[in-house]
Write an enzyme that holds these catalytic residues in place. Structure first.
Site: not given
Length: 503
Positions: A262-264, A267
């Protein structure tokens, strides 16, 4: 007669394109090119509530940057246009009506409240509520009210949906190119909504109609769509159409732990999960392009997430990938995303670049540092050739080569311990040796300096480490005499003098 290979990538414009979506597009592209087929892009924007301005343009630009642009899409070879679902609305209504007429679908007038209470009733009895053959004739549907009443309620503007009438008591044995035989029991499926009273189809109906009308031969998509496969095959059957072949790609998994990337994760661990930067009011989600990745490196890395050609080969050009690609060699299991391996691929592509090309890419970084006008490309190309082997990105060049442009203002404390009491005298002698050299090339300077050391029985470490410290400010950097040649005689002497005065 076998049909022409036509495959599509059909994203929804609900935000930036995730790297998992990019891999789906890539596998479709490779399959099309391998089979002399067509790769087309369709924008599935039927869910207007989730539409995000700019997302469609972002998708187009990303595929273009990666070198896998579609053969047909909005504004390009529109053989089966429009390629935007919101512009095909009228079509879907007619096909939804066709399913009603053939009794493969029905109108449902249930309100949200009625469905909530039906759901609660089932849950109170320890069951799971599924809208299907077990209850569709007990709910508010055209299966239990007359055709006249159905027509009247629609004419009165009552809210309705059209649901698919899933067949009862069937075991479907479906073939997936990657997963082989996949079995589904129709009694466990729900009657999916196909059309809403706002005139918009759901994904399921629009997808089938478009794939049929656009002559899609193979549907290559993510594993998350596998549960929709029985409904889609049943819809093809209900229309009397030939279904395409299906292939469901494995998920791209998190670098650590379980679950889908995921994007998380990006990040948290500092790597991009989008091809290009995506800007919102909340900030910027970084993209591969802006992080300094080569598009070829991203493509090569993604191709090997869930596929290989059966050999140990890791570096493939796009042409080689097309040549080697085979859906039968795609794995069933999820592929772990490895950010370090991603960087390794970029490093491989960076060192394959021409030095002059990298020098041009380095120029804007130097301009920011105030070195735009003073530098000739030949010199810069030479510098790049000396440092690129140790870099993963062009953005790392400055840190690896700043000493070529700026004399050190401070000296590494640990390395300064190599500066002994006798060092200044030795460095002064070294200056005299350098002053006499006329052919100022790396190899010649090295020969003369080493001859001087041998003749005077001076140990290598006594000269070489203080010499490097004087020029670089630390014990790092490429071959010492290459640095000397690039910065030139005067600068070399000045830096040694400064080190003598400072240290």
């Amino acid at each position: 007669m076998s049909r022409q290979v036509r495959v599509r990538f059909a994203p929804s414009p609900t935000g930036p394109l995730h790297i998992g979506g990019v891999r789906t597009a890539l596998f479709n592209y490779l399959f099309a090119k391998k089979n002399n087929g067509v790769f087309f892009l369709r924008i599935e924007d039927t869910d207007q509530n989730r539409f995000v301005p700019g997302a469609e343009e972002y998708i187009m630009e990303a595929l273009e940057w990666l070198g896998i642009a579609p053969d047909e899409t909005i504004g390009k070879n529109e053989k089966f246009g429009p390629y935007r679902q919101s512009e095909r609305k009228e079509l879907y209504q007619q096909y939804a009506a066709e399913l009603i007429n053939s009794e493969n679908a029905y109108y449902a007038f249930d309100t949200a409240e009625a469905l909530d209470s039906a759901r609660k009733l089932e849950e109170d009895q320890g069951k799971t509520f599924i809208y299907n053959h077990t209850n569709r004739e007990k709910l508010d549907t055209s299966l239990v009210i007359s055709a006249d009443e159905t027509a009247k309620r629609i004419a009165d503007g009552e809210h309705y949906v059209i649901r698919f009438k899933t067949p009862v008591n069937e075991t479907l044995h479906l073939n997936d190119i990657i997963r082989g035989d996949v079995k589904f029991e129709t009694n466990l499926l729900d009657d999916k909504v196909l059309f809403k009273s706002d005139g918009m189809p759901t994904y399921h109906l629009a997808n089938i109609v478009d794939d049929h009308l656009m002559e899609t031969s193979h549907v290559i998509r993510g594993e998350e769509w596998l549960p929709s496969m029985p409904l889609h095959v049943l819809l093809y059957r209900a229309f009397g159409w030939e279904a395409p072949e299906f292939a469901h790609l494995p998920l791209i998994m998190k670098p650590v732990g379980n679950g889908k990337l995921s994007k998380r994760d990006g990040d948290k661990m500092g790597f991009p999960v989008f091809p290009l930067d995506w800007k919102t009011t909340e900030g910027i989600s970084s993209g591969y392009r802006e992080k300094g990745f080569f598009p070829e490196a991203v493509i090569n890395f993604l191709a090997l997430l869930g596929w290989n050609d059966g050999t140990d080969k890791e570096l493939f050009s796009l042409e080689e990938l097309v040549e080697a690609f085979d859906l039968n060699r795609v794995h069933k299991a999820g592929a772990k995303f490895d950010p370090e391996k991603n960087k390794w691929f970029n490093h491989q592509y960076l060192i394959k670049q021409e030095d002059a090309t990298l020098a041009k890419a380095y120029t804007p970084i130097l301009a920011e540092k105030g070195f735009s006008t003073t530098l000739e490309l030949t010199k810069l190309t030479k510098i790049v050739s000396l440092i690129k082997e140790r870099a993963d990105f062009v953005s790392e060049f400055w840190e690896m080569s700043d000493f070529f442009f700026v004399a050190p203002t401070a000296y590494d404390e640990k390395a300064s311990k190599n500066w002994k009491a006798e060092t200044p005298a030795l460095m002064q002698e070294l200056i005299s040796v350098i002053e006499e050299i006329t052919d100022f090339t790396s190899m010649n300077i090295e020969t003369i300096v080493k001859d001087w050391m041998t003749k005077n029985e001076i140990g290598m470490g006594k000269v070489m480490q203080p010499f490097r410290l004087s020029l670089v400010g630390a014990l790092k950097g490429p071959h010492l005499f290459d640095i000397v040649e690039v910065i030139g005689k005067d600068e070399t002497i000045n830096r040694i003098k400064k080190a003598i005065a400072t240290l």
